[in-house]
Design a protein around this motif. Structure first.
Motif, short mmCIF file in Angstrom:
data_model
loop_
_atom_site.label_atom_id
_atom_site.label_comp_id
_atom_site.label_asym_id
_atom_site.label_seq_id
_atom_site.Cartn_x
_atom_site.Cartn_y
_atom_site.Cartn_z
N VAL A 53 0.87 -1.16 -0.44
CA VAL A 53 0.20 -0.63 0.01
C VAL A 53 0.69 1.47 0.21
O VAL A 53 2.08 1.04 0.98
CB VAL A 53 -1.08 -0.16 0.89
CG1 VAL A 53 -1.73 0.88 1.39
CG2 VAL A 53 -1.79 -1.35 0.85
N TYR A 55 0.43 5.71 -0.49
CA TYR A 55 -0.30 6.10 -0.71
C TYR A 55 0.28 7.64 -1.69
O TYR A 55 1.76 8.08 -1.08
CB TYR A 55 -0.52 7.12 0.17
CG TYR A 55 -1.81 6.16 2.02
CD1 TYR A 55 -3.34 6.20 1.43
CD2 TYR A 55 -1.16 5.21 2.34
CE1 TYR A 55 -3.54 5.37 2.38
CE2 TYR A 55 -2.39 4.30 3.09
CZ TYR A 55 -3.17 3.95 3.10
OH TYR A 55 -3.74 3.56 3.57
N VAL A 68 -4.06 6.62 -3.95
CA VAL A 68 -3.78 4.84 -2.80
C VAL A 68 -2.90 4.06 -4.37
O VAL A 68 -4.04 3.88 -4.61
CB VAL A 68 -4.67 5.30 -1.90
CG1 VAL A 68 -5.41 4.29 -2.35
CG2 VAL A 68 -3.67 3.51 -1.47
N ALA A 81 -11.28 2.02 -3.37
CA ALA A 81 -10.73 2.56 -2.40
C ALA A 81 -11.13 3.41 -1.89
O ALA A 81 -12.20 4.47 -2.45
CB ALA A 81 -9.23 2.34 -1.91
N VAL A 83 -10.89 6.09 2.45
CA VAL A 83 -9.88 6.11 3.40
C VAL A 83 -10.70 6.48 4.51
O VAL A 83 -11.26 6.98 4.40
CB VAL A 83 -8.69 6.84 3.32
CG1 VAL A 83 -8.24 6.97 4.57
CG2 VAL A 83 -8.05 6.82 2.24
N ALA A 115 -7.10 9.85 9.38
CA ALA A 115 -6.88 8.77 8.45
C ALA A 115 -6.11 7.56 9.04
O ALA A 115 -5.04 7.82 9.88
CB ALA A 115 -5.76 8.60 7.39
N LEU A 118 -8.00 1.86 5.68
CA LEU A 118 -8.50 2.06 3.98
C LEU A 118 -9.24 0.70 4.17
O LEU A 118 -9.01 -0.27 4.37
CB LEU A 118 -6.85 1.85 3.70
CG LEU A 118 -6.81 1.25 2.30
CD1 LEU A 118 -7.71 2.31 1.16
CD2 LEU A 118 -5.75 0.59 1.88
#
Length: 124
Positions: A53, A55, A68, A81, A83, A115, A118
């Motif tokens: 992963v 960002y 992402v 996706a 967040v 955040a 995910l």
């Protein structure tokens, strides 16, 4: 009545019945239906393992996440996706079947500071 007249009437009645049957048959329509299939089945639904992963920050405001990317353990045809719950979904493009790059729409980029989660939805 003579026997000849009775036979003529019987033959005439029989001919009328045959003519009526032929006429009725001529007015019937036939349908042709192609064969088809129907069935019921079940199968296990397995999830994906998400790894690598990464960002991307919004260049004009680095306190926001613009996208992402991640890798799936099996091929998928579509993915999205998010967040944190409640933020907008990012549209993902899948390359090589397993590599996804997702971009949040302008104005819907989530903040970096809170955040903590995910969420990835993928399907083959």
């Amino acid at each position: 009545m003579t026997t000849t007249k009775r036979r003529r009437r019987a033959v005439l009645a029989l001919l009328l019945a045959i003519a009526a049957a032929i006429a009725a048959y001529g007015y019937t329509a036939t349908n042709t239906v192609e064969g088809s299939r129907a069935g019921d089945g079940s199968g296990a639904i397995a999830g994906y393992d998400v790894s690598s992963v990464s960002y991307t920050l919004l260049s004009s405001d680095p306190t926001k996440i613009s996208g992402v990317s991640f890798t799936l353990d099996n091929a998928a045809s579509g993915a999205a996706a998010q967040v944190d719950s409640g933020t907008a979904w990012a549209t993902c493009t899948i390359t090589d079947g397993t590599s996804a790059a997702c971009t949040f729409a302008s104005g819907s980029e989530p903040d970096v500071a809170p955040a903590s989660n995910l969420r990835v939805v993928a399907a083959s």
